[in-house]
Design an enzyme around this catalytic site. Sequence first.
Site, PDB file in Angstrom:
ATOM      1  N   GLY A   1       0.797  -1.212   0.000  1.00 40.27           N
ATOM      2  CA  GLY A   1       0.000   0.000   0.000  1.00 40.27           C
ATOM      3  C   GLY A   1       0.832   1.266   0.000  1.00 40.27           C
TER       4      GLY A   1
ATOM      5  N   ASP B   1       5.588  -6.055  13.010  1.00 39.71           N
ATOM      6  CA  ASP B   1       4.883  -6.742  11.916  1.00 39.71           C
ATOM      7  C   ASP B   1       5.540  -8.074  11.594  1.00 39.71           C
ATOM      8  OD1 ASP B   1       2.846  -7.037  10.092  1.00 39.71           O
ATOM      9  OD2 ASP B   1       3.819  -5.870   8.513  1.00 39.71           O
TER      10      ASP B   1
ATOM     11  N   PRO C   1       5.094 -14.629   8.650  1.00 40.05           N
ATOM     12  CA  PRO C   1       5.866 -15.414   7.676  1.00 40.05           C
ATOM     13  C   PRO C   1       6.165 -14.658   6.386  1.00 40.05           C
ATOM     14  CG  PRO C   1       4.180 -16.783   8.688  1.00 40.05           C
ATOM     15  CD  PRO C   1       3.917 -15.373   9.152  1.00 40.05           C
TER      16      PRO C   1
END
Length: 492
Positions: free
Chosen positions: A28, A153, A156
């Site tokens: 984003g 954050d 995987p």
Amino acid sequence: MDTGSQEIRTGEIVGGRYELAEPIGKGGMAQVWRARDPTEERDVAVKFLRPDAEDLSRLDTRERLEELDMLRARFRREATLLGRLDHPGIPELYGHGSHQGMPYFAMRLVSGSTLHRFLSRHAPLPLTVASAVAAQVADALVCAHTLPVVHRDLKPQNIMISEEGPTVLIDFGIAKPLSNGVTQYTRHGSTLGSRGYQAPEQILEKEPTARTDIYSFGCVCYELFTGRPPFVTDETKGLIEQHLRDDPLPPGLYAAGIPEALDSLILRMLAKDPERRPAIGEVLDSLHPLTPRPEDPEPRPTPHPDPTAPFRLPQIAPAERRPRVSVSTTPGRDGEWLDARSVERVCEEAECELVRGSPDAAARHLTELADRARAEWGSRRPLVRRVWELAAEGLRLSGDCGGAARLYQGIADDLIRGEEPQERADRMMLRLRVAECRLAFGEIEAAIGTVEDAGRVAAGLPTPLAGEVEDVRREVDLDITERLAGPDAAHV
């Protein structure tokens, strides 16, 4: 001109240096390109700030400008953090600037597989493979938390297993320094982190701590060792409700062969109360014994990439992290074997620096040579241990607690063999130094446990060796006492 309003094209030269080859990722707020750096003859990753115009279009003009300002500030902070985080498991910063009005920075390119993709192909993983991945991520987090920085954050998708095997923690886009007075770059009402890996305090928009990363890492570890996340959406409960209120089932119920201690560790990492979660140093200490040893056979079936390679084959390391120092100051040019006599001379210089209490060029040089010496000469050569010990002492006295702890732990784990009184005493003193270093980032309870262990070990040693251990034990114990008496003691 709004950030992100220009098109980026293959072949463009960024910063007069990086030739763009192809886009390799987009989110984003950013887009990442593979580029060629002819100056260093290597491929790099170039990250541009390019906010998603569709997301911003839903905001009014004032909110949109505020959002852009926040994203630019966060982007600059990410570049700054990469410039400060010095660890082979974290991409290093090569350069930064602006291109056609868009902020960018260049960093090490990690080619390989995300852990998300790796698990989709290979899960369930053998214990040694899962442990190799987890230990490498934990080691990178030790570096971050020592700064101290919280990643915020962990998931995987933000863990890469490179083609050669080393595991790398990526995307510090929402990472945050934990120093007092750091500006917040988060809008009220926005919850940072990724669904399914957020700690309860993130979901509730409370202030993050290093233990916030521990929860997210616990979710990752649960998935690594069992092949499934700790919580999944069902007909009665959503993910958020489970992360806030439910305790996960023990990982051992989903996968055979998980040691009881590991089962307990992962459940503690997933505690709702941050204070009940272990610190990252304890996590790393618990994972390390489960990793492969040098010259162990490769796992069967062998995954690609193979994250056990850095443990089984210590010469494997990210190429960009191998020492690049001038011929005039290094024993052995790049591409040549180290010269033992030259290394011994550097050790003698470093010893003089340490006697003066002021580590300088020689001690720093040994820090650069430590991994290289271990890779070229193995673990049995006495000179390798001498290099590591002097490098560790230099880092400790210089205030680099995270780097010193890594070297002390490496000596204790890999460079000291046997259970004779001298080896036991040396290993205990190294454990005390590790505990002393980790006090710098709040691991007081673990240090107290090590001091207690040292007392028991000293009681079983010959008098001269017991005295050496006691000297270090008292030194660390005094440090603990001073910290507990300090103004922050109530927050421990």
